[in-house]
Write an enzyme that holds these catalytic residues in place. Structure first.
Site, mmCIF file in Angstrom:
data_model
loop_
_atom_site.group_PDB
_atom_site.id
_atom_site.type_symbol
_atom_site.label_atom_id
_atom_site.label_comp_id
_atom_site.label_asym_id
_atom_site.label_seq_id
_atom_site.Cartn_x
_atom_site.Cartn_y
_atom_site.Cartn_z
ATOM 1 C CG ASN A 67 43.028 0.381 21.411
ATOM 2 O OD1 ASN A 67 42.015 1.010 21.668
ATOM 3 N ND2 ASN A 67 43.983 0.821 20.590
ATOM 4 C CG HIS B 246 38.887 2.123 17.683
ATOM 5 N ND1 HIS B 246 40.010 1.321 17.715
ATOM 6 C CD2 HIS B 246 39.328 3.349 18.081
ATOM 7 C CE1 HIS B 246 41.061 2.015 18.117
ATOM 8 N NE2 HIS B 246 40.666 3.263 18.356
ATOM 9 C CB CYS C 109 40.088 6.962 21.264
ATOM 10 S SG CYS C 109 40.441 6.507 19.557
ATOM 11 N NE ARG D 77 48.859 -3.425 15.476
ATOM 12 C CZ ARG D 77 49.103 -2.114 15.442
ATOM 13 N NH1 ARG D 77 49.974 -1.590 16.271
ATOM 14 N NH2 ARG D 77 48.465 -1.346 14.594
ATOM 15 C CE1 TYR E 17 41.117 0.971 14.492
ATOM 16 C CE2 TYR E 17 40.947 3.345 14.786
ATOM 17 C CZ TYR E 17 41.668 2.174 14.905
ATOM 18 O OH TYR E 17 42.941 2.204 15.425
HETATM 19 C C1 G6P Z 1 44.899 5.190 16.485
HETATM 20 C C2 G6P Z 1 43.912 4.601 17.436
HETATM 21 C C3 G6P Z 1 44.637 3.929 18.566
HETATM 22 C C4 G6P Z 1 45.566 2.881 18.001
HETATM 23 C C5 G6P Z 1 46.509 3.509 16.998
HETATM 24 C C6 G6P Z 1 47.312 2.446 16.283
HETATM 25 O O1 G6P Z 1 45.602 6.161 17.141
HETATM 26 O O2 G6P Z 1 43.049 5.550 17.963
HETATM 27 O O3 G6P Z 1 43.690 3.359 19.429
HETATM 28 O O4 G6P Z 1 46.314 2.291 19.046
HETATM 29 O O5 G6P Z 1 45.807 4.227 16.024
HETATM 30 O O6 G6P Z 1 48.445 3.023 15.736
HETATM 31 P P1 G6P Z 1 49.636 2.112 15.252
HETATM 32 O O7 G6P Z 1 50.725 3.036 14.865
HETATM 33 O O8 G6P Z 1 50.000 1.220 16.417
HETATM 34 O O9 G6P Z 1 49.089 1.313 14.104
HETATM 35 MN MN MN Z 2 41.895 4.651 19.562
#
Ligand code: G6P
Ligand code: MN
Ligand code: MN
Length: 420
Positions: free
Chosen positions: A146, A196, A166, A91, A243
């Site tokens: 994702n 998103h 989601c 990531r 997003y």
């Molecule tokens: C939201 C999105 C998810 C994503 C997450 C990231 O919940 O809908 O798809 O994975 O944010 O969260 P994070 O704590 O990993 O940044």
């Molecule tokens: Mn999501």
């Protein structure tokens, strides 16, 4: 009784999920819960906490922790996929490489989202094929991995029974219910678009659209929350998901990222390290408050309510990733979209929707075309296909940006891209 498998069960989110299922035992008699993960240590730690939480809730079922995927899938009714190929390290690349080449770095949208799709689609499809051989007939795959829109599209195109999930819609539902002071169940969102890349076009409270009231009373608050100007929200006439900041405020986000503004992969790694430390505590029997610092609020609610309704055929409406089938007239029938759908034992059936306004339509159609190309590239492992996908992405502008960016992404991801 029902067997539920969580692939990526060693995720720090798992305690959320446990809470969601433990609290729904009456509707969803889960007899066996399997947590599968490739990381033994995390499985041991998360599994330990899961066991304590389930005992505390008085759950009578059997909890299994395993690193053997086939064993995990044997006879499964519901397979929840929350794995992350390459972990937070991959990531980090998705977030940091694109800004060097003039576009935003994010794990699910833009060029980073493509890299994640290339890493993930083959792994999830392999999992689904194994499930087809071993899981219970009529099993469901619930995908939270994702990029959810792309992964769900790939699963459905390959003939699997899958629904993508989601938390964006459920989080807005809870937030808006709080403003109006009503139970979340009374708030129905007209949530439209692709995962998103969505907007709340109407916010119905007991069937009446209250979006205009919502925007006049809480527009500034909502704007501050998603960091998108209230004027922009008013001009669009719908509440965009956070997003959309990558699209509407491209230049601002890029400048922030190039200025070295806090990197989310790094933040999440820190949160996870602290969470795992807490989870190791044998006296911990509930999820800690720190978990709220992750982005997945209400993920467990969304997952548990979806599984419960697929199991008992409640026929309620939930926002999911599902084949369009004519719901949004602007997109092909086979396109996976994120919209409200009625959930029965047969699956999710999208409710009919009015066409998208032109300002939404253009970018949604372009993103859908990009998603199609991203899946093609993930399956073929061809550099040309990946380049075509990258150039079609609405956040990547032109061949001259795409070529060096792609080379950089592919080189950084070689360990996770056996097909390339
Ligand atoms: C939201 C999105 C998810 C994503 C997450 C990231 O919940 O809908 O798809 O994975 O944010 O969260 P994070 O704590 O990993 O940044
Ligand atoms: Mn999501
Ligand atoms: Mn908030």
């Amino acid at each position: 009784s029902v067997k539920i498998v969580v692939v990526g069960g060693g995720s720090t989110y798992t305690p959320e999920l446990i809470e969601g299922f433990a609290g729904r035992y009456g509707r969803l008699p889960m007899g066996e819960l399997v947590l599968h993960d490739t990381d033994e240590e995390r499985l041991r730690v998360i599994g330990g906490l899961a066991g304590r939480m389930l005992r505390r809730a008085g759950w009578p079922g059997r909890l299994t922790l395993t690193g053997d995927l086939d064993e995990a899938l044997d006879g499964a009714d519901f397979i929840l996929v929350q794995l992350r190929v390459g972990g937070q390290a991959a990531r980090h690349l998705d977030e940091t490489i694109p800004p060097r080449w003039g576009t935003i770095g994010q794990e699910t949208t833009g060029a980073g989202g493509l890299a994640k799709a290339l890493r993930t689609v083959p792994v999830v499809l392999d999992l689904a094929e194994r499930a087809a051989r071993r899981a219970a007939p009529g099993h469901w795959i619930i995908d939270f991995t994702n990029p959810v829109g792309i992964v769900t599209q790939a699963l459905l195109d390959a003939g699997h029974r899958a629904i993508g999930l989601c938390n964006v819609a459920i989080a807005f539902q809870r937030q808006f219910a709080g403003y109006f002071g009503v139970e979340p169940e009374r708030v129905e969102l007209e949530h439209v678009g692709l995962n998103h890349l969505t907007w709340e076009r109407a916010v119905r409270v007991d069937g009446v659209d209250r979006l205009p009231d919502l925007l006049s009373a809480w527009g500034e608050d909502i704007a501050a929350d998603i960091d998108i100007p209230a004027e922009l929200i008013r001009s669009v006439g719908a509440v965009p998901s956070g997003y959309l900041r990558y699209y509407y405020l491209f230049g601002t986000v890029l400048a922030e990222q190039r200025g070295g503004k806090g990197n989310r992969a790094q933040e999440v790694s820190d949160i996870e390290r602290r969470l795992l430390e807490m989870y190791r505590d044998p006296d911990m029997t509930q999820k800690p408050a720190l978990l709220a610092d992750r982005g997945g609020a209400y993920y467990s609610e969304a997952a548990a309510q979806l599984v419960a309704s697929l199991y008992d055929g409640a026929g309620d409406v939930q926002v999911v990733n599902v084949r369009n089938d004519g719901a949004l007239p602007d997109l092909p029938a086979n396109a996976v979209v994120e919209v409200p759908a009625r959930i029965t034992k047969e699956g999710a059936r999208p409710l009919p929707l009015a066409p998208l306004a032109p300002g939404l339509r253009g970018v949604v159609q372009q993103a859908k075309a990009y998603e199609e190309l991203a899946i093609r590239a993930a399956l073929s492992g061809g550099r040309g296909d990946a380049l075509a996908a990258l150039m079609a992405n609405p956040l990547v502008h032109g061949f001259d940006t795409a070529v060096p960016l792609l080379d950089d992404l592919l080189a950084a991801n070689t360990a996770h891209l056996p097909r390339f």
